[in-house]
Design a protein around this motif. Sequence first.
Motif: not given
Ligand SMILES: [Mg+2]
Lengths: 254, 411
Positions: A41, A85, A170-171
């Motif tokens: 991240s 995220q 991100d995720e």
């Molecule tokens: Mg992360």
Amino acid sequence: MLNIKNLHASIEEKKILKGINLIVNPGELHVIMGPNGAGKSTLASVLTGKDKFNIDNGEILFDGQIINELPPEERACKGMFMSFQYPIAIPGVNNMYFLKEALNSQKKYRGETQLDSIDFLGEMKTKLKYVGLEESFIHRPVNDGFSGGEKKRNEILQMITLEPKLSILDETDSGLDIDALKIISEGINNFRNKDRSFILITHYQRMLDYLKPDFVHVMIQGEIVKSGDKSLALELENKGYSWILNEKVETSQS
Amino acid sequence: MENQVVEFSFFDEINKKANIICDDKSKLNPKSERWRFTPIREYNALTFSNLQNTNINLDSIQSYRFKNVILFVIMNGKIDLQLSDSIPNGVQIENLNKMAQNYSGRIKSSFTKISNIQENYFSAENITQFNNGLFINVESNIVIEKPIQLLNIQTETNSFPRFLINGEENSQFNIIEQYINLTKSESKSNSVVEISLQNGSNLNHICLQNGTKSHWNFYSLAVNQYKNSLFTSSIISLSGKRIINDINCNLIEEGVSTDISGLYLIDNNSHCDNHTKINHIAPFTYSNENFKGIISGEASGVFNGLIKVLPDAQKINSSLTNRNLLLSNDSKMNSNPQLEIYADDVKCSHGSTIGQIDGEALFYMQSRGISKSNATKILVKGFADEILNKIKIKSIIDYIEPKIEQLMRNS
Ligand SMILES: [Mg+2]
Ligand SMILES: Nc1ncnc2c1ncn2[C@@H]1O[C@H](COP(=O)(O)OP(=O)(O)OP(=O)(O)O)[C@@H](O)[C@H]1O
């Protein structure tokens, strides 16, 4: 499109990224995997210009231009996007107003004609379907009271509206239910073309079944320690990360 | 003749009590709890005695008229019927002296009693100084759609507007109270507004305070609400050197609802003080209070809000919130919401926050292409919107919004 050269970054004296090298060409989809706290991240934040991180060394080139010092909004206007995220809730700011403001800021930067509210609403209605959100969501404050999965869908809604050249996700898969994972993956697939590139940060292999990545990288303690094709993701899912660490220790000893 | 003697003693009595309070200088003691965070010491050193009168162009007054209102112009506390619209049917507007002659019962006896002079020095001071004052009565079952705009123009260095507003049973009306200061030197206004809402009446009230950089604004609002009445109010402080608001609502009988919001915008080195008190006296009463502040430069603010629930006031519902946005490192805020509950079956909540622009939200917006300054603007505007959304009148929102932008420029 994106060329990261020996990137070192830190926060409050703490070194997090320790020499990242990565080239992403137009149309490619790269996956970054790695244990919690590896710096994935952080890399996404540094690429998009979050100023609480310091770049200690190295260069980020976007379309051939060094962007190390460029403010986040200009990076966005040049075509960079991050799906967070943990997307931020902004109470008091209407989702549609926010997204229209974002799109028009980018259009203005590029010297394109801006959209009025009516055209924009029309466009939104079709786009909402791609991410499986009801129309009511664009009339609510940004992410305020959204469930985890709804926030992720809202991020992808922003992506397909802003049409970035480079999307860093991100995720995006965590928090999505099984059906949503499929819907969102299809949304991303529809959005892919030969000019658009992606960096996908994930812990799981499941989304990759839909998305067919070109490269998979493993980041550990702020470094990309291994790269491969999509079979690497499968291998990681079966074996975890420890074998890579051992492999790394062996190579550095020899 | 006999009548006049009676009236004289009526005012004389009231005056006497008020004078006793005004003579008690401990009420303005800078060390007292009331003035702990407000620079009253500075006030005590001022006299406002040079009674200057600023000449103004009477035509310019119409520029303050909001769209679609019934306008009443009050010059230095005295109504100017020539500059005002005609009084609508079902409404009486007259001098407070006339009220004392023509009315009796609850209306007359509530005069100077709704606003508590024991607790509020400036309310007492207003009694000893006000000259004409205005009584507004809306008759029972009368619905006045157009808002009544009470445009207060101050051209003298010292001004003491006073209002008594009565909504008879089931009346419905809207009042926009506006304060414009046109003086050029250090000035002061001390306004007292007393409102009495009888059974089932419904008043939507907006107060717009717009003073100069050297204006002391003391404003006292006190409301008595009877059975099933509804009072909605927005107190908007736009400018002034020192703004001191004292707000008091008494929920006297069952079924009463009170909704008060506030928005204070303070910059440079000005100061804004809101002291509010909601008194739940009867059971089944409801109150909602939400004050928000945006503070920039070296400005400072105080919020002191009290919800008091008396022993008989069971099954009440009450919420009190104060949120503050500091736009600069040198701005200060002191927030103190309090509950004082003597009944056991109640729902009460209170909370307060003081914070700066959320850096994460700013980055989120920037990462979507919105410039930092524009993102800041959107966030500040979003913060204020919760209060502005309660004001349904567009021309008033248009009047307030530029002040918010000005505040950001001055941060
Ligand atoms: Mg992360
Ligand atoms: N503001 C901060 N102050 C101190 N340390 C920080 C800060 N932000 C991040 N870090 C640290 O940097 C390291 C990398 O964090 P990062 O969020 O990039 O990890 P990640 O690879 O994304 O992990 P995950 O898979 O859990 O999301 C972590 O050790 C984290 O604690």
